[in-house]
Design an enzyme around this catalytic site. Structure first.
Site, PDB file in Angstrom:
ATOM      1  N   LYS A  22      37.702  37.148 -21.440  1.00  0.00           N
ATOM      2  CA  LYS A  22      39.057  37.062 -21.989  1.00  0.00           C
ATOM      3  C   LYS A  22      39.795  38.384 -21.792  1.00  0.00           C
ATOM      4  O   LYS A  22      40.948  38.403 -21.370  1.00  0.00           O
ATOM      5  CB  LYS A  22      38.986  36.758 -23.486  1.00  0.00           C
ATOM      6  CG  LYS A  22      40.299  36.968 -24.230  1.00  0.00           C
ATOM      7  CD  LYS A  22      40.218  36.640 -25.707  1.00  0.00           C
ATOM      8  CE  LYS A  22      39.699  37.767 -26.548  1.00  0.00           C
ATOM      9  NZ  LYS A  22      40.673  38.828 -26.876  1.00  0.00           N
ATOM     10  N   ASN A  23      39.104  39.483 -22.063  1.00  0.00           N
ATOM     11  CA  ASN A  23      39.792  40.777 -22.042  1.00  0.00           C
ATOM     12  C   ASN A  23      39.958  41.355 -20.652  1.00  0.00           C
ATOM     13  O   ASN A  23      40.526  42.437 -20.490  1.00  0.00           O
ATOM     14  CB  ASN A  23      39.080  41.760 -22.982  1.00  0.00           C
ATOM     15  CG  ASN A  23      39.277  41.369 -24.437  1.00  0.00           C
ATOM     16  OD1 ASN A  23      40.090  40.493 -24.747  1.00  0.00           O
ATOM     17  ND2 ASN A  23      38.512  41.976 -25.324  1.00  0.00           N
ATOM     18  N   ARG A  91      48.538  40.230 -29.452  1.00  0.00           N
ATOM     19  CA  ARG A  91      48.883  41.627 -29.217  1.00  0.00           C
ATOM     20  C   ARG A  91      48.829  42.008 -27.750  1.00  0.00           C
ATOM     21  O   ARG A  91      49.556  42.869 -27.290  1.00  0.00           O
ATOM     22  CB  ARG A  91      47.928  42.525 -29.994  1.00  0.00           C
ATOM     23  CG  ARG A  91      47.969  42.395 -31.475  1.00  0.00           C
ATOM     24  CD  ARG A  91      47.046  43.380 -32.069  1.00  0.00           C
ATOM     25  NE  ARG A  91      46.898  44.547 -31.202  1.00  0.00           N
ATOM     26  CZ  ARG A  91      47.824  45.459 -30.961  1.00  0.00           C
ATOM     27  NH1 ARG A  91      48.980  45.323 -31.517  1.00  0.00           N
ATOM     28  NH2 ARG A  91      47.589  46.466 -30.153  1.00  0.00           N
ATOM     29  N   CYS A 115      47.425  43.696 -37.009  1.00  0.00           N
ATOM     30  CA  CYS A 115      46.668  42.448 -37.156  1.00  0.00           C
ATOM     31  C   CYS A 115      45.607  42.732 -38.219  1.00  0.00           C
ATOM     32  O   CYS A 115      45.560  43.811 -38.806  1.00  0.00           O
ATOM     33  CB  CYS A 115      46.036  42.034 -35.836  1.00  0.00           C
ATOM     34  SG  CYS A 115      44.673  43.074 -35.349  1.00  0.00           S
ATOM     35  N   ARG A 120      47.095  48.857 -35.135  1.00  0.00           N
ATOM     36  CA  ARG A 120      47.191  48.589 -33.693  1.00  0.00           C
ATOM     37  C   ARG A 120      48.489  49.138 -33.071  1.00  0.00           C
ATOM     38  O   ARG A 120      49.292  48.420 -32.511  1.00  0.00           O
ATOM     39  CB  ARG A 120      47.080  47.096 -33.405  1.00  0.00           C
ATOM     40  CG  ARG A 120      45.919  46.384 -34.060  1.00  0.00           C
ATOM     41  CD  ARG A 120      44.568  46.742 -33.474  1.00  0.00           C
ATOM     42  NE  ARG A 120      44.388  46.326 -32.107  1.00  0.00           N
ATOM     43  CZ  ARG A 120      43.993  45.123 -31.715  1.00  0.00           C
ATOM     44  NH1 ARG A 120      43.819  44.186 -32.595  1.00  0.00           N
ATOM     45  NH2 ARG A 120      43.817  44.847 -30.423  1.00  0.00           N
ATOM     46  N   ASP A 304      33.803  45.247 -30.317  1.00  0.00           N
ATOM     47  CA  ASP A 304      33.877  43.782 -30.312  1.00  0.00           C
ATOM     48  C   ASP A 304      32.517  43.130 -30.525  1.00  0.00           C
ATOM     49  O   ASP A 304      32.428  41.911 -30.628  1.00  0.00           O
ATOM     50  CB  ASP A 304      34.482  43.274 -28.993  1.00  0.00           C
ATOM     51  CG  ASP A 304      35.944  43.622 -28.886  1.00  0.00           C
ATOM     52  OD1 ASP A 304      36.510  43.491 -27.790  1.00  0.00           O
ATOM     53  OD2 ASP A 304      36.525  44.058 -29.898  1.00  0.00           O
ATOM     54  N   ILE A 326      36.390  52.706 -34.108  1.00  0.00           N
ATOM     55  CA  ILE A 326      37.551  52.332 -33.294  1.00  0.00           C
ATOM     56  C   ILE A 326      38.695  51.789 -34.135  1.00  0.00           C
ATOM     57  O   ILE A 326      39.839  52.211 -34.005  1.00  0.00           O
ATOM     58  CB  ILE A 326      37.154  51.283 -32.217  1.00  0.00           C
ATOM     59  CG1 ILE A 326      35.984  51.777 -31.365  1.00  0.00           C
ATOM     60  CG2 ILE A 326      38.365  50.914 -31.364  1.00  0.00           C
ATOM     61  CD1 ILE A 326      36.301  52.956 -30.458  1.00  0.00           C
ATOM     62  N   ARG A 396      40.392  31.388 -29.885  1.00  0.00           N
ATOM     63  CA  ARG A 396      41.107  32.395 -29.089  1.00  0.00           C
ATOM     64  C   ARG A 396      40.174  33.046 -28.084  1.00  0.00           C
ATOM     65  O   ARG A 396      40.600  33.493 -27.033  1.00  0.00           O
ATOM     66  CB  ARG A 396      41.679  33.484 -30.005  1.00  0.00           C
ATOM     67  CG  ARG A 396      42.748  33.005 -30.941  1.00  0.00           C
ATOM     68  CD  ARG A 396      43.423  34.164 -31.622  1.00  0.00           C
ATOM     69  NE  ARG A 396      43.888  35.140 -30.648  1.00  0.00           N
ATOM     70  CZ  ARG A 396      44.541  36.252 -30.988  1.00  0.00           C
ATOM     71  NH1 ARG A 396      44.777  36.514 -32.245  1.00  0.00           N
ATOM     72  NH2 ARG A 396      44.951  37.101 -30.071  1.00  0.00           N
TER      73      ARG A 396
END
Ligand code: EPZ
Length: 417
Positions: A22-23, A91, A115, A120, A304, A326, A396
């Site tokens: 996804k990223n 985002r 979020c 962010r 993540d 992070i 998502r």
């Protein structure tokens, strides 16, 4: 709202396919805006965020044509505004800013806002673009940016190895006039994948994979075909699923190399991982023991994977210290895991996890993508039924999660809401 019911206790055995990241897909789709030609992306995951990014790019006038797992993107830009209605849902929408400025020299992009996991900000994106000659004004919750004379190369030193800022500035630099250096660039594999795609589109980039990217701008980029890299976070997530249930799973397409610090942490916890015939085989034959993890920019332990690893540690023998460096608020899975019987105490940016013999199923609430999946992992190991609410977070970032887990023996189903 849909819910997911899991009846825990089944060790997972079988195989599941790892999809495209996804990223990586999201910045790659934005890169399609850098040329009128068609960019053909392969191995595209079927995710809500991909649909959102497709809608965003399409409303800029750029054709987005899905064909199975392929997505073709390209065409002239005829609208330079990215509206709040779309940006607030995702985002990563901010990633159209660099391509818009590079291609049509103006952009009006809604600020993404915060979020659940943090405020962010996007200040590093904006400062870097200003160094490249953009004039940026924040007004009415929008970034109003213009570069009437076009973007020009600059020497940018990122104070933090921001993934999104590195991606936005890298894309902008490919069409800027002159040389851009991005120092302290993020090194996540998804950035390497983006840079590889940009190179096939005719960009001139040196230092791919390092923390210093050097880009010589070119007048235009052309179309290309690029297969999206496998999702290392999905891989790590299902590795934790195999480990927490005491099973053995073949993750087809999973790449050990990209798991880096996650693989080291899992191995020290007693999880075995080997690569065989294009798959990553993950098994846990003996007990789990506590192992510490601290999230850091790549190649450190990825933020993540923090929630998923914590779920695993909640049933390990002994204690584990999990530190989040992070994001400022990424422990929202903790109270939900504790409701399932975990023993986790948060002290500032660190959580001490004391392993318990077992978890008990409960109705739990999802708050963000990775917290949601950590609750699914806990449910797979818990006695009784776990009901995970608000699973739209999961949709998502995890394609066909229930089907992939059920295919390996999990007792899991989606309850339409
Ligand atoms: C990307 O977000 C990922 N999203 C995130 O994945 C991931 O958690 C994050 O990188 C870190 O690896 C996508 O790739 C679409 P950052 P991004 O810029 O780019 C601060 C998921 O679950 N920061 O590296 O937003 C920021 O507040 C998602 O798939 C600034 O201060 O991450 C944060 O504390 C969640 N100013 C830290 O840096 C800026 O201008 C990391 O942000 C930008 C960032």
């Amino acid at each position: 709202m849909d819910r997911i019911r899991i009846r825990g206790g089944q060790p997972l055995h079988g195989a599941l396919h790892i999809g495209g990241a996804k990223n990586a897909a999201l910045p790659l789709m934005a890169a399609g805006m850098l040329t009128d030609d068609r960019l053909l992306l392969g191995n595209v995951p079927r995710l809500a965020d991909i649909a959102t990014m497709s809608a965003l790019i399409a409303q800029h006038g750029v054709a987005v044509v899905p064909d199975g797992r392929t997505l073709s993107i390209g065409g002239p830009i005829d609208n330079t505004e990215a509206p709040y209605e779309i940006v607030r849902k995702m985002r990563a929408s901010i990633l159209v800013l660099g391509p818009l400025l590079a291609r049509v020299r103006e952009a009006r992009v809604s600020l993404p806002g915060g979020c659940a996991i943090g405020t962010r900000p996007v200040d590093l994106h904006l400062k870097g673009l200003e160094q490249m000659g953009a004039v940026i004004r924040l007004e009415g919750g929008y970034v109003n940016a213009a570069a009437p004379g076009g973007l020009r190369g600059a020497v940018i030193v990122l104070p933090f190895a921001s993934v999104g800022a590195t991606e936005n500035l890298l894309m902008a630099a490919t069409l800027a006039d002159g040389r851009t250096e991005i120092a302290n660039a993020a090194r996540e594999p998804e950035i390497g994948d983006l840079a590889t795609c940009l190179l096939t589109m005719g960009a001139r980039i040196e230092g791919v994979g390092s923390d210093k990217l050097v880009v010589d701008g070119v007048p235009r980029l052309h179309g290309a075909a690029h297969p999206i890299v496998a999702d290392r976070i999905e891989t790590g997530t299902y590795a934790c699923a195999a480990a927490i249930t005491g099973g053995e799973v073949r993750l087809v397409g999973g790449q050990l190399a990209h798991l880096g610090a996650v693989a080291a942490a899992l191995r020290s916890a007693g999880v075995e991982m080997t690569e065989q015939d294009g798959a990553l085989v993950v098994r846990r034959a003996h007990g789990l023991h506590g192992a510490d993890a601290m999230t850091e920019p790549y190649p450190g332990f990825p933020t993540d994977m923090q929630a998923q690893f914590m779920a695993l540690m909640s049933v390990a023998e002994g204690a584990a210290m999990v530190t989040e460096t992070i994001f400022e608020n990424r422990f929202m899975h903790v109270p939900e895991l504790n409701r399932m019987g975990a023993n986790i105490n948060v002290h500032g940016a660190s959580a001490i996890v004391r392993g318990v013999r077992g978890l008990s199923g409960a109705p739990v609430m999802a708050t963000d993508l990775r917290a949601s999946v950590s609750l699914v992992l806990a449910g797979l190991a818990a006695r009784g039924d776990t009901i995970v609410n608000r699973v739209y977070h999961l949709d998502r970032g995890y394609e066909a999660l229930e089907q992939k887990l059920a295919g390996c023996g999990a007792d899991i189903e989606r309850i339409p809401g």
